[in-house]
Design an enzyme around this catalytic site. Structure first.
Site, PDB file in Angstrom:
ATOM      1  N   LYS A 108      -0.620  -0.628  -2.704  1.00  0.00           N
ATOM      2  CA  LYS A 108      -0.120   0.193  -1.719  1.00  0.00           C
ATOM      3  C   LYS A 108       1.454   0.321  -1.395  1.00  0.00           C
ATOM      4  O   LYS A 108       1.963   0.976  -1.216  1.00  0.00           O
ATOM      5  CB  LYS A 108      -0.814   0.090  -0.353  1.00  0.00           C
ATOM      6  N   HIS A 132       7.588 -18.632  -9.792  1.00  0.00           N
ATOM      7  CA  HIS A 132       7.073 -18.818  -8.188  1.00  0.00           C
ATOM      8  C   HIS A 132       7.313 -20.480  -7.786  1.00  0.00           C
ATOM      9  O   HIS A 132       6.728 -20.914  -6.885  1.00  0.00           O
ATOM     10  CB  HIS A 132       5.688 -18.504  -8.528  1.00  0.00           C
TER      11      HIS A 132
HETATM   12  P1  A3P Z   1       0.075  -4.567  -1.613  1.00  0.00           P
HETATM   13  O1  A3P Z   1      -0.684  -5.347  -2.465  1.00  0.00           O
HETATM   14  O2  A3P Z   1       0.452  -4.656  -0.667  1.00  0.00           O
HETATM   15  O3  A3P Z   1       0.201  -3.214  -2.320  1.00  0.00           O
HETATM   16  P2  A3P Z   1       4.086  -9.102  -6.764  1.00  0.00           P
HETATM   17  O4  A3P Z   1       4.698  -8.288  -7.226  1.00  0.00           O
HETATM   18  O5  A3P Z   1       4.828 -10.380  -5.824  1.00  0.00           O
HETATM   19  O6  A3P Z   1       2.758  -9.525  -7.246  1.00  0.00           O
HETATM   20  O7  A3P Z   1       3.537  -8.613  -5.424  1.00  0.00           O
HETATM   21  C1  A3P Z   1       2.395  -7.326  -5.472  1.00  0.00           C
HETATM   22  C2  A3P Z   1       2.782  -6.418  -4.151  1.00  0.00           C
HETATM   23  O8  A3P Z   1       4.134  -5.604  -4.411  1.00  0.00           O
HETATM   24  C3  A3P Z   1       1.658  -5.340  -4.022  1.00  0.00           C
HETATM   25  O9  A3P Z   1       1.491  -4.925  -2.627  1.00  0.00           O
HETATM   26  C4  A3P Z   1       2.272  -4.229  -4.521  1.00  0.00           C
HETATM   27  O10 A3P Z   1       1.779  -2.894  -4.497  1.00  0.00           O
HETATM   28  C5  A3P Z   1       3.693  -4.237  -4.405  1.00  0.00           C
HETATM   29  N1  A3P Z   1       4.758  -3.907  -5.439  1.00  0.00           N
HETATM   30  C6  A3P Z   1       4.659  -3.710  -6.818  1.00  0.00           C
HETATM   31  N2  A3P Z   1       5.375  -2.867  -7.176  1.00  0.00           N
HETATM   32  C7  A3P Z   1       6.191  -2.393  -6.326  1.00  0.00           C
HETATM   33  C8  A3P Z   1       7.295  -1.384  -6.186  1.00  0.00           C
HETATM   34  N3  A3P Z   1       7.831  -1.169  -7.252  1.00  0.00           N
HETATM   35  N4  A3P Z   1       7.655  -1.054  -4.672  1.00  0.00           N
HETATM   36  C9  A3P Z   1       7.278  -1.529  -3.664  1.00  0.00           C
HETATM   37  N5  A3P Z   1       6.146  -2.425  -3.784  1.00  0.00           N
HETATM   38  C10 A3P Z   1       5.532  -2.876  -4.879  1.00  0.00           C
END
Ligand code: A3P
Length: 334
Positions: free
Chosen positions: A300, A142
């Site tokens: 979501k 990050h």
């Molecule tokens: P939401 O909280 O809006 O649902 P990160 O991976 O950077 O931590 O971000 C997390 C976000 O990505 C969350 O969003 C999560 O639901 C979504 N996310 C995680 N895996 C995913 C996937 N395979 N496809 C689409 N979105 C995904």
């Protein structure tokens, strides 16, 4: 209770791994607190919790990527988990073609397959064993590009590939809010929501400000198209097939005509979908190596969920800040 004694607090938010040298550096840095009162320090324009800063400094000092390595970069909640799964599945697709049931994404959390440099590998170790990962090795971070660059430019190898994924600030913020509620295992109140919103607006949050982070990778992706790919969460949602093919092309492993015809792209998309991953036992329970519960990364996965949480005034404020900060860069969020 001392904030740092809070149960379930991941290591990266704490302050117990900081060396004397870093403590003395921290005493000269701008300091602030996040919306819950955890200390943040501004190093070269970016905010870090103490242990995260320590690890970032160690990455700068010791990490020397090989040109075959791939680094995935993002802001927290920007689509990191999805990008990790997609890149792993694309790059290693040949290995599991014959026996798809042995695919590591079915038995390991994407964060354990693609380790974070500063949140895992260098979090408590200046010389982690980087040879144990399959080649090409995929790392994630990050870190702001300017900070990561210190490590990249000191390597003797030609530059490695970097893939950045970003997401509009409103959904990133809302996703971050849910993440923090899950992390602290509580349901925080409206006043705390506002405090976190103010933190985002002023840029005072881990790895913030948002706009500086996004811009650092955006500019480099324009200057060095061969080595830096800029992706958007919203575009992957909208045109997943095209974006995965773009990713493979960039990583020098384009899908062959035969693969395209046989549905290889669709298989990867299915394997990496939120629905498939979040239904796997490995992602429903247990803890990832960064000390965060595996299920916390899946929620979501929608574009526009911010509409269910932000007031019109908050949404407008975010739009205005981002528009102003990105003006002239060519980067626009709808
Ligand atoms: P939401 O909280 O809006 O649902 P990160 O991976 O950077 O931590 O971000 C997390 C976000 O990505 C969350 O969003 C999560 O639901 C979504 N996310 C995680 N895996 C995913 C996937 N395979 N496809 C689409 N979105 C995904």
């Amino acid at each position: 209770m001392d904030a740092y004694q809070e149960p379930h607090l991941p290591n990266y938010m704490k302050d117990d791994k900081v060396t004397q040298e870093t403590k003395s550096l921290m005493s000269s840095l701008p300091a602030n607190k996040d919306f819950m009162g955890y200390g943040l320090y501004n190093y070269k324009g970016c905010w870090y919790y103490p242990n995260t800063l320590q690890a970032v400094l160690d990455v700068q000092k010791h990490f020397r990527p090989r040109n075959t390595d791939i680094i995935l970069a993002s802001l927290p909640k920007g689509g990191t988990t999805w990008l990790k799964s997609l890149v792993f599945a694309v790059v290693h697709r040949e290995k599991y073609r014959e026996n798809p049931q042995t695919h590591p994404l079915l038995s390991q959390n994407p964060h354990d397959l693609v380790p974070f440099l500063e949140l895992e590998l260098y979090a408590n170790n200046q010389t982690p064993d980087l040879t144990k990962f399959p080649s090409p090795t995929i790392f994630s971070t990050h870190m702001h590009l300017n900070t990561l660059r210190e490590a990249i430019t000191k390597t003797s190898s030609p530059p490695c590939k970097i893939v950045y994924v970003c997401r509009n600030i409103k959904d990133t913020f809302v996703s971050g809010w849910h993440y923090r509620n899950m992390l602290h295992r509580t349901k925080m109140d409206e006043a705390t929501f506002e405090l976190m919103f103010n933190g985002y607006c002023s840029g005072v949050l881990l790895y913030g400000p948002y706009w500086e982070h996004v811009l650092s990778y955006w500019k480099q992706s324009l200057e060095d198209k061969k080595n830096v790919l800029f992706m958007r969460y919203e575009e992957i949602i909208e045109e997943p097939r095209a974006q995965v093919m773009r990713l493979a092309e960039f990583l020098d492993c384009p899908f062959t005509e035969e693969e395209e015809k046989s549905g290889s792209v669709e298989e990867i998309l299915k394997l990496c979908s939120l629905r498939s991953l979040s239904n796997l036992e490995v992602n429903k329970k247990g803890t990832t190596r960064i000390g965060v519960d595996s299920n916390v990364f899946f929620r979501k996965g929608e574009v526009g969920d911010w509409k269910n949480h932000l007031t019109p005034h908050m949404a407008k404020t975010f739009d205005e800040i981002v528009e102003c900060r990105l003006r002239g860069s060519g980067l626009v969020f709808q």
